[in-house]
Write a protein that holds these residues in place. Structure first.
Motif: not given
Ligand code: NA7
Length: 542
Positions: A62-69, A235-238
């Protein structure tokens, strides 16, 4: 000593088994309600899957930044991922960082392997006992065991005879295992085996791969994340998490709405090429909408991936053995790879096809197949897990009337929403059987499950309920729905852990271990149950 409801005399309001991603977040949420929560964990540290699976090459698909809490803006702010698909040491550091940042360790008892959980009908509480003599009572028991945490050794004769070093990928030692110059053998070519093989082949003196069935593997196309790119991601987390909520398995890859037959041959090939060159699971779950449900569309995709394998492997006979023939692309878990097929062009790597020459036995010095003996210094078992229910079976969980959960599920695997089982009051199973989590970018589904469970507990506290239990009717309804949802997919007919099989541990028939109807539908069902006053649950009824 806490007394949450009606002055109940228990050691803890809630006891959670497991300090992986689900147990950690559940602890955080329930502590915030003012409850006394105790987590018990078999390992010496947090992290679950990422604590145990330390094998060489272990990393995200999974993309790391889609996996974190996603639940803490502060956490999102202070953690930088170094790669699009982070390696296991980085993920474990991340989870340790989470444990430190939210002071989770103070409520986790490590090195505590739970042996027995018994529901006390009179006191309406659970008694939890561990191997080391630990014993505690709790009002609610929550299992956070993980779907892939009971490693399975192969059922091969002579397995105890091997005198060299051996390890299962899911129980990899904390100390580095030297590979240089050694004769290494590996059994298993699933997602763990593929990651291990491509890493070990770099340094092993020789690597012998014992393959029973090849899987369709596809390039991960990983790359580093530069600091400015990380800022842009932040900046794109949301948007990233919102996208995940819309897709079937909460990955960043949505399905192509077109049929594989809507387009010209050239356009189809171009699309397949683009997917093959793009990072992550897009090739598996972002392809034409009919590839995973229609045999003819699937055959086109399989043919394309087979041609890639043949292009990448020099020896056509070896390539032949690496192309699956008993299932179509994406109908089993697709192992993601980086240079995996090229490994078979190396002089130090040999592929043994166990369909031609099965393993007869493990010997003190190696592996004996019907074609010959392979002398080994190190033997790696990448033979997978007793998936989904295996981690429950290892614990003697006794509900009302002393009934064993294992017996109930062996007889008929039914749960309500994957979070509750009838006859087992005050037991909640995070990411349990028939839950959406096995087909999911799992932290996303974990968060859904934990949030929903927390609301259920809040509801109980608000209403003063002491006891919650699902009904046999509710779980039959859900199990039937899960069976129906799975039946649409081509993978439903294929033997794999996703369809409940594992011959090594005697799982020889189809079981609906997961919810394959997609995360959005799962969330909707959960929300409807809650909106209807937790329809499907009984409160305070013995
Ligand atoms: P998997 O996907 O269950 O793979 C296990 C592998 O081990 C697979 O290639 C099996 O071959 C092989 N295996 C199992 N038993 C034997 C015996 N007895 N002899 C020879 N080969 C055997 O487990 P992984 O750990 O790779 O992946 C599990 C999940 O973890 C994965 O999907 C990710 O989501 C993370 P088979 O195909 O059964 O012939």
């Amino acid at each position: 000593m806490s007394r949450p409801v009606a002055g109940r005399d228990v050691d803890h309001d809630v006891l959670i088994i497991g300090a992986g991603m689900s147990g950690m977040y559940q602890l955080h949420r329930l502590r915030a309600l003012g409850l006394d929560v105790q987590v018990v964990e078999a390992g010496t540290g947090v992290g679950g899957t990422w604590y145990w699976n330390r094998y060489p090459g272990a990393r995200f698909d999974s993309e790391s930044y889609s996996y974190g809490y996603s639940w803490s803006p502060e956490l999102l702010d202070d953690w930088d991922w170094s790669e699009h698909f982070a390696a296991q040491p980085e993920t474990l550091s991340y989870l340790n960082h989470v444990a430190d940042r939210f002071d989770l360790r103070s409520d986790i008892r490590f090195e505590t392997r739970v042996q027995r959980c018994t529901f006390d009908e009179n006191a309406n509480c659970w008694i939890v006992e561990a191997e080391d003599g630990y014993r505690a009572s709790c009002w609610l028991l929550i299992t956070a065991l993980g779907p892939l945490s009971a490693p399975a050794m192969p059922a091969i004769e002579g397995i105890d005879d091997f005198e060299g070093e051996w390890h299962h990928t899911g129980l990899w030692p904390h100390e580095p295992v030297p590979m240089e110059g050694r004769r290494v053998g590996i059994i298993g070519t699933g997602a763990s085996g593929v990651q291990t093989i491509q890493e070990v082949a770099k340094t092993a003196g020789s690597l012998t791969v014992f393959q029973r069935n090849p899987n369709w593997c596809a390039p991960l196309n990983n790359s580093p994340i530069a600091p400015d790119e990380m800022e842009a991601i932040r900046a794109r987390y949301d948007e990233i998490f919102a996208t995940c909520r819309t897709t079937h398995g909460q990955f960043l890859h949505g399905r192509d709405p077109r049929s594989a037959f809507d387009v010209s041959d050239e356009e189809r090939l171009r699309t397949f090429e683009e997917l093959y060159a793009s990072p992550g699971f897009g090739i598996w779950i972002g392809s034409f909408r009919d590839v995973l449900v229609d045999a003819e569309a699937n055959a086109l995709m399989s043919e394309f991936v087979a041609s890639k394998i043949r292009d990448r492997v020099d020896d056509p006979a070896v390539a032949d053995r690496l192309v699956p023939t008993n299932h179509g692309f994406g109908t089993r878990r697709v192992p993601m790879e980086t240079g995996y097929y090229e490994v078979y062009n190396q002089d130090n790597v040999e592929l043994i096809d166990l369909r031609d020459s099965p393993i007869e036995r493990i010997t003190p010095t190696g592996v004996q197949t019907t074609a010959g003996h392979h002398e080994l210094d190190l033997l790696i078992y990448a033979t997978g897990f007793d998936a989904v229910t295996g981690s429950f079976d290892r614990i003697e969980i006794r509900g009302s009337g002393g009934r064993l959960l294992k017996d109930k599920w062996d007889q008929d695997l039914q749960t309500f929403l994957g979070v509750a089982a009838s006859g087992f009051p005050n037991l909640l199973t995070l990411v349990g059987p028939q839950n959406s989590s096995t087909f999911c970018n799992i932290p996303r589904c974990i968060e859904d499950n934990v949030d929903w469970m927390t609301e259920l507990i809040e509801h109980m506290l608000a209403e003063g309920h002491e006891r919650v239990e699902t009904t046999a009717e509710a779980e039959t309804w859900w199990a039937d729905l899960a069976a129906e949802a799975g039946s649409m997919l081509l993978m439903d007919k294929v033997v794999s852990w996703l369809t409940g099989f594992n011959h090594n541990v005697g799982r020889n028939k189809r079981r609906h271990v997961s919810w394959a109807g997609g995360s959005p539908a799962y969330r909707e069902h959960c929300a409807t149950v809650a909106d209807n006053g937790y329809d499907g649950f009984l409160f305070d009824q013995a």
